[in-house]
Design an enzyme around this catalytic site. Structure first.
Site, PDB file in Angstrom:
ATOM      1  N   THR A  43     -11.756 -33.183  56.734  1.00 61.86           N
ATOM      2  CA  THR A  43     -13.321 -33.577  56.836  1.00 61.86           C
ATOM      3  C   THR A  43     -13.875 -33.357  58.272  1.00 61.86           C
ATOM      4  O   THR A  43     -14.925 -32.854  58.519  1.00 61.86           O
ATOM      5  CB  THR A  43     -13.333 -35.104  56.557  1.00 61.86           C
ATOM      6  N   TYR A  45     -13.527 -31.259  60.623  1.00 64.07           N
ATOM      7  CA  TYR A  45     -13.818 -30.032  61.008  1.00 64.07           C
ATOM      8  C   TYR A  45     -14.743 -29.157  60.039  1.00 64.07           C
ATOM      9  O   TYR A  45     -15.088 -28.126  60.484  1.00 64.07           O
ATOM     10  CB  TYR A  45     -12.326 -29.267  61.089  1.00 64.07           C
ATOM     11  N   GLU A 113     -25.759 -21.189  50.942  1.00 61.83           N
ATOM     12  CA  GLU A 113     -24.269 -20.599  51.152  1.00 61.83           C
ATOM     13  C   GLU A 113     -24.119 -19.944  49.890  1.00 61.83           C
ATOM     14  O   GLU A 113     -25.078 -19.929  48.834  1.00 61.83           O
ATOM     15  CB  GLU A 113     -23.334 -21.817  51.206  1.00 61.83           C
ATOM     16  N   HIS A 228     -11.269 -17.929  52.882  1.00 65.90           N
ATOM     17  CA  HIS A 228     -12.625 -17.793  53.783  1.00 65.90           C
ATOM     18  C   HIS A 228     -12.704 -16.708  54.247  1.00 65.90           C
ATOM     19  O   HIS A 228     -11.721 -16.276  55.031  1.00 65.90           O
ATOM     20  CB  HIS A 228     -12.550 -19.234  54.753  1.00 65.90           C
ATOM     21  N   ARG A 274     -16.779 -16.197  47.439  1.00 65.58           N
ATOM     22  CA  ARG A 274     -15.955 -15.730  48.590  1.00 65.58           C
ATOM     23  C   ARG A 274     -14.459 -14.895  48.405  1.00 65.58           C
ATOM     24  O   ARG A 274     -14.300 -14.291  49.182  1.00 65.58           O
ATOM     25  CB  ARG A 274     -15.299 -17.272  49.049  1.00 65.58           C
ATOM     26  N   HIS A 335      -8.144 -21.398  52.775  1.00 63.48           N
ATOM     27  CA  HIS A 335      -9.149 -22.321  53.341  1.00 63.48           C
ATOM     28  C   HIS A 335      -9.160 -23.682  52.435  1.00 63.48           C
ATOM     29  O   HIS A 335      -9.205 -24.694  52.898  1.00 63.48           O
ATOM     30  CB  HIS A 335     -10.533 -21.613  53.115  1.00 63.48           C
ATOM     31  N   ARG A 370     -14.081 -22.489  44.391  1.00 63.99           N
ATOM     32  CA  ARG A 370     -14.765 -23.575  44.397  1.00 63.99           C
ATOM     33  C   ARG A 370     -16.076 -23.076  45.137  1.00 63.99           C
ATOM     34  O   ARG A 370     -16.131 -22.034  45.790  1.00 63.99           O
ATOM     35  CB  ARG A 370     -14.126 -24.632  45.490  1.00 63.99           C
TER      36      ARG A 370
END
Ligand code: SIN
Length: 522
Positions: A43, A45, A113, A228, A274, A335, A370
């Site tokens: 969290t 970061y 995003e 990521h 992603r 990630h 996700r």
């Protein structure tokens, strides 16, 4: 062994654990155990932000659709509905507790995003959203005298008896304590450290997944790991995340010859999902025989970059990269784990009295991939739900009846734990990474057996205890990756590049006498 008693035990102090603590605080004494300092979590970061349907242009129903689409057909719709419907309330509550999200004038500023069809990402201090959440939640937790924190305490195992969980064995300063609790919430975060390239902090070693597995918990969707696309790739620099929000604000990808390439792979180019972007980068790296590609922001306004991404700008500058003037070398890294401890929408696991929330859990909210910035929201929504459910749980037996597990004394260690850790992480990156292949997965899974002897040891040091957990989680991911013969979401296999006929099934894993047993479920 020293014994201690508390009403509620929370393991982990990121967004999900702290939110659960806030929910539990009025119902009894709470202990939050964490193996490092309380703020040291994924969290803290998190850069990009937190997705929530709160802008004038957005709707809960659109957030729901985007999440399902990113999940590539494997989300549990009920869980997604809970996430998007309860999300706005959880965010407004956070603001009422003092969270300061960035604003445009007097209105909250929402950014874009990948795979979102609306601007819906809230951010704080530009690119320090997680830090702001952690600050506000820790402050709120401190306002409850019923909540105590045990930092630098490693959770060895859960106390399980007759299909129920009654707390955990904790190591503090080399001493083992049996910490009995009416209900236990696991919120230990992810497992990125099982890969040699990862955005995750050093604490993310999959501890919660491993201890729940040893206790008999059902795990689900372990093959789905999100990589990521843009992580700093410079010899002397850390594996530092370059937020997807940068591409959301117009940054573009170039190969080492300076060519743009994303349009060839997906109509949404830089804002494709992603997994698509990560695979495109790998294919460009192979084609140009290079170790990285570049993220280019040089066409964007210098002051905008400095104000919008202050932490990333300052960090890159420390490594002599001025992101306003130079191309930034990047490559993908592990990630986020979509799978984890299977829970219902109240955070309940198959073990009575054991709840899980946040990245350690699998509510099915993320499916096979996700949607960016949905995880902090998941931590808030399902952390609160797990806390509420744990508060209402009635203990099934008395502590006196429980047989405690006494670990054998440590046998003399004759191996180098750091060397195994290094080899295992490298193996996972090379063989169970972004692009997978059946034969190599099966060999890798078998090869991991050569390290099984580490489970015979009773360790007391954090790095060695972590090694056992890393190995367990690596085996679970490799096992599920072998079993899923088909490509879906973040799981891509060259030997089965398309969806299999039975792709809509989930894989659940569980401990058996020796090894792992699996089942395919709808
Ligand atoms: C990012 O800032 O790119 C990470 C956000 C996320 O993974 O949700």
């Amino acid at each position: 062994m020293k014994k201690e008693k508390v009403d509620f035990l929370i393991i982990g102090s990121g967004v999900a654990g702290l939110r659960a603590a806030i929910e539990l605080a009025p119902h009894g004494d709470v202990i939050v155990v964490t193996k490092d300092r309380p703020a040291e979590s994924s969290t803290e970061y998190a850069q990009g932000g937190i997705a929530v349907a709160l802008s004038d242009e957005d709707e809960v129903g659109i957030h729901y659709e985007d999440t399902l689409k990113a999940g590539d057909g494997l989300c549990r719709e009920e869980a997604v509905r809970v996430l998007v419907e309860e999300g706005p309330e959880r965010i407004l509550e956070l603001i009422s507790w003092g969270a300061e999200f960035d604003k445009e004038g007097t209105k909250l500023d929402f950014t874009m995003e990948a795979a979102h069809s609306r601007k819906r990402i809230l951010h704080a201090h530009g690119d320090s959203t997680g830090k702001e959440l952690e600050r506000v939640l820790l402050k709120k937790v401190r306002s409850f005298p019923s909540v105590r924190k045990y930092p630098f305490a490693f959770t060895e195992d859960l106390i399980v008896y007759d299909d129920g969980c009654y707390g955990a064995y904790i190591l503090i300063g080399g001493e083992r304590i049996a910490l009995f609790a009416k209900a236990t919430v696991l919120a230990t975060g992810g497992a990125g450290q099982i890969y040699s390239r990862t955005t995750n902090p050093a604490v993310s070693t999959g501890d919660g997944i491993a201890i729940a597995f040893r206790a008999g918990a059902i795990l689900e969707d372990m093959e789905f790991i999100q990589f990521h696309p843009t992580v700093l790739f410079a010899p002397s620099a850390p594996q530092f995340l370059l937020s997807e929000a940068m591409r959301g604000e117009g940054a573009i990808l170039r190969n080492i010859n300076g060519e743009i390439f994303m349009k060839k792979y997906h109509p949404d180019a830089e804002l494709a999902p992603r997994d698509v972007v990560s695979r495109a980068i790998i294919s460009q790296m192979v084609r140009t025989k290079s170790s990285h590609v570049y993220l280019d922001l040089t066409h964007l306004d210098v002051n905008f970059i400095k104000n919008r991404f202050p932490r990333i700008y300052a960090t890159c500058l420390q490594y002599d990269i001025d992101i306003t003037k130079e191309l930034v070398p990047v490559s993908p890294a592990a990630h986020y784990i979509m799978g984890g401890i299977k829970t219902d929408i109240f955070g309940a696991t198959n073990i009575k009295g054991l709840y899980a929330a946040g990245e350690v859990a699998c509510t099915g909210v993320h499916g096979a991939n996700r949607l960016a910035s949905n995880s902090l929201l998941e931590g808030l929504v399902f952390g609160a739900r797990a806390g509420e459910a744990a508060a209402g749980y009635e203990l099934q037996t008395s502590e006196e009846k429980i047989k405690m597990t006494l670990k054998p004394d440590t046998i003399k260690q004759n191996f180098d734990a750091e060397e195994i850790r290094h080899s295992l992480r490298k193996l996972m990156w090379e063989r169970v990474g972004i692009i997978r292949c059946g034969e190599s997965l099966a060999n890798t899974r078998e090869n991991m057996g050569k390290w099984s002897f580490v489970f015979n040891y009773t360790f007391k040091k954090r790095r060695e205890l972590e090694l056992q957990n890393i190995l367990t989680v690596a085996e679970l991911i490799a096992e599920a990756a072998v079993l899923r013969k088909g490509s879906v979401g973040a799981h891509y296999r060259t030997d089965y590049p398309h969806r299999s006929e039975d792709w809509e099934r989930h894989i659940i894993l569980r401990k058996k006498e020796k090894g792992i047993t699996h089942e395919f479920i709808k």
